[in-house]
Design an enzyme around this catalytic site. Structure first.
Site, PDB file in Angstrom:
ATOM      1  N   TYR A 181     -17.180  25.293  40.576  1.00  0.00           N
ATOM      2  CA  TYR A 181     -17.234  25.948  41.886  1.00  0.00           C
ATOM      3  C   TYR A 181     -18.646  26.527  42.104  1.00  0.00           C
ATOM      4  CZ  TYR A 181     -12.389  24.755  41.861  1.00  0.00           C
ATOM      5  OH  TYR A 181     -11.236  24.019  41.815  1.00  0.00           O
ATOM      6  N   ARG A 229     -15.743  34.415  34.358  1.00  0.00           N
ATOM      7  CA  ARG A 229     -15.256  33.159  33.774  1.00  0.00           C
ATOM      8  C   ARG A 229     -16.351  32.124  33.902  1.00  0.00           C
ATOM      9  NH1 ARG A 229      -9.529  29.821  34.262  1.00  0.00           N
ATOM     10  NH2 ARG A 229      -9.042  31.125  32.478  1.00  0.00           N
TER      11      ARG A 229
HETATM   12  C1  LIG Z   1      -1.779  25.227  38.907  1.00  0.00           C
HETATM   13  C2  LIG Z   1      -3.091  25.649  38.324  1.00  0.00           C
HETATM   14  C3  LIG Z   1      -3.979  26.362  39.096  1.00  0.00           C
HETATM   15  C4  LIG Z   1      -5.202  26.801  38.554  1.00  0.00           C
HETATM   16  N1  LIG Z   1      -6.021  27.595  39.296  1.00  0.00           N
HETATM   17  C5  LIG Z   1      -7.103  28.172  38.726  1.00  0.00           C
HETATM   18  C6  LIG Z   1      -7.837  29.169  39.389  1.00  0.00           C
HETATM   19  O1  LIG Z   1      -7.502  29.621  40.493  1.00  0.00           O
HETATM   20  N2  LIG Z   1      -8.929  29.686  38.756  1.00  0.00           N
HETATM   21  C7  LIG Z   1      -9.309  29.271  37.502  1.00  0.00           C
HETATM   22  O2  LIG Z   1     -10.310  29.750  36.978  1.00  0.00           O
HETATM   23  N3  LIG Z   1      -8.595  28.355  36.834  1.00  0.00           N
HETATM   24  C8  LIG Z   1      -7.497  27.825  37.406  1.00  0.00           C
HETATM   25  N4  LIG Z   1      -6.715  26.961  36.676  1.00  0.00           N
HETATM   26  C9  LIG Z   1      -7.042  26.737  35.260  1.00  0.00           C
HETATM   27  C10 LIG Z   1      -6.240  27.718  34.378  1.00  0.00           C
HETATM   28  O3  LIG Z   1      -6.573  29.059  34.665  1.00  0.00           O
HETATM   29  C11 LIG Z   1      -6.471  27.435  32.892  1.00  0.00           C
HETATM   30  O4  LIG Z   1      -7.826  27.680  32.604  1.00  0.00           O
HETATM   31  C12 LIG Z   1      -6.119  26.009  32.515  1.00  0.00           C
HETATM   32  O5  LIG Z   1      -4.865  25.643  33.074  1.00  0.00           O
HETATM   33  C13 LIG Z   1      -6.066  25.811  31.003  1.00  0.00           C
HETATM   34  O6  LIG Z   1      -5.137  26.705  30.422  1.00  0.00           O
HETATM   35  P1  LIG Z   1      -3.635  26.215  30.006  1.00  0.00           P
HETATM   36  O7  LIG Z   1      -3.790  25.043  29.067  1.00  0.00           O
HETATM   37  O8  LIG Z   1      -3.030  27.431  29.348  1.00  0.00           O
HETATM   38  O9  LIG Z   1      -2.915  25.828  31.265  1.00  0.00           O
HETATM   39  C14 LIG Z   1      -5.523  26.481  37.222  1.00  0.00           C
HETATM   40  C15 LIG Z   1      -4.621  25.727  36.450  1.00  0.00           C
HETATM   41  C16 LIG Z   1      -3.417  25.334  36.975  1.00  0.00           C
HETATM   42  C17 LIG Z   1      -2.449  24.576  36.092  1.00  0.00           C
END
Ligand SMILES: Cc1cc2nc3c(=O)[nH]c(=O)nc-3n(C[C@H](O)[C@H](O)[C@H](O)COP(=O)(O)O)c2cc1C
Length: 354
Positions: A181, A229
């Site tokens: 972003y 982040r």
């Molecule tokens: C539905 C969804 C929406 C996400 N939206 C964001 C977000 O708004 N901001 C962000 O930094 N990461 C976003 N991510 C990434 C997650 O915060 C996270 O870093 C990523 O899913 C890896 O972690 P996990 O394996 O526990 O899911 C999103 C992930 C998912 C699945």
């Protein structure tokens, strides 16, 4: 006693445990206003026992939304809708954080369940912006290169958003400088090919993020934590990498940033990413060690044991869970049971605590 269920104090804020809900876009807002869906989504995860709930990427200007359905905090009218949510989260003993974001060249997209592609020839679409006129991928719209004056407006928008976040009851702000972003687009030489003070050298590429940190710090109480982040690597030769991340983090630390939420990728559409359990943890570990700063680890952390080992190994100070929390909002309560930790359950649910 586990580290996972030990408290973490950051400035004047104490998280009751080391489990944070990772920010996750819900693509369910209208005109930036969080609504019942966000209250139930974030509220359920507070009921589920996480110490910290980080609300999804929240746009600081309308054109900084990933999709027309993102939440926002670009006008005072948004404050009340956020406040309703932060009050509920706090009533459950959790801390609420907001991720402030601008999507830059990755804005103006559809919801994932509609394919997630760029909105083109659509009434809801808007002109995207970026550090340089380089599209994210073949076929993507070309962003307008931000002028120096535009950049000043972006910095101001983050500052005003931080002021509103405080009024909305958030206790922590996370600046979204990851996942390709806008702020990450400035960091990476692959997306930033400017020739002015905001491009070229490392010092110039990090300038916008540092200005955003300064602008937010001027209005955000010094007693409240500030997270950033980052994507610690673009996973591409010649791109943003761990070495530059560590240099950046040292600067962020001097500016009073409390914790680096360490993710990777998002700026290069066809990057080869070695996705595996905990695949980003080593980046959090390196940044913690080399940057002498607290870190959050995120990415395929899917069990209490794995989370505990990351903390025991001093790879990170906070564990962020994303998709696991979508499957199981009660993961923290269940993990506590697994570790024989006697955590407080919501009174209404105590009969479920056996
Ligand atoms: C539905 C969804 C929406 C996400 N939206 C964001 C977000 O708004 N901001 C962000 O930094 N990461 C976003 N991510 C990434 C997650 O915060 C996270 O870093 C990523 O899913 C890896 O972690 P996990 O394996 O526990 O899911 C999103 C992930 C998912 C699945």
């Amino acid at each position: 006693m586990s580290i996972l269920f030990s408290p973490l104090t950051l400035k004047s804020v104490t998280l009751k445990n080391r489990i944070a809900i990772s920010p996750m876009c819900q693509y369910s807002a209208k005109d930036g206003f969080p609504n019942d869906w966000h209250l139930v989504h974030l509220g359920s995860r507070a009921v589920g026992g996480a110490g910290l709930i980080i609300a999804e990427a929240c746009a600081v200007v309308p054109e900084g939304r990933i999709s027309p359905f993102d939440i926002g905090i670009w006008k005072d009218e948004h404050i009340e809708a956020h406040l309703r949510i932060t009050k509920f989260i706090e009533s459950q003993g959790a801390i609420s954080a907001l991720q402030l974001a601008h999507a830059g060249r990755k804005a103006s997209c559809d919801t994932p369940w509609n394919g997630g592609g760029y909105l083109q020839n659509d009434v809801n679409a808007w002109q995207i912006v970026g550090p340089s006129s380089i599209p994210f991928k073949p076929g993507a719209p070309t962003p307008n290169e931000l002028t120096i004056e535009d950049i000043k407006q972006v910095v101001l928008a983050f500052q005003l958003a931080a002021e509103r976040s405080l009024k909305a009851g958030y206790k922590i702000i996370e600046i979204h400088a990851a996942h390709g972003y806008l702020l990450h687009q400035f960091l990476s030489p692959l997306s930033n090919q400017r020739t002015d003070d905001y491009g070229g050298s490392f010092e110039n590429r990090v300038r916008l993020l540092l200005e955003v940190v300064d602008a937010i710090s001027a209005v955000w109480p010094s007693t409240l934590p500030l997270f950033v982040r980052i994507s610690a690597t673009d996973w591409r030769d010649g791109g943003w990498d761990l070495e530059e991340s560590i240099e950046l983090v040292k600067m962020l630390k001097l500016k009073g940033v409390d914790l680096i939420d360490t993710s990777t990728a998002g700026n290069i559409f066809d990057a080869q990413i070695p996705v595996a359990p905990g695949y980003q943890v080593n980046f959090a570990k390196a940044i913690k060690k080399e940057g002498s700063i607290l870190t959050g680890a995120v990415g395929l952390i899917t069990s209490a044991q794995q989370a505990e080992e990351i903390l025991q190994d001093a790879s990170a100070d906070l564990i962020l869970i994303g998709r696991l929390a979508l499957r199981d909002p009660y993961f923290p309560l269940n993990a506590a049971k697994q570790f024989n930790e006697n955590v407080k359950w919501p009174l209404q649910y105590e009969r479920g605590k056996i």
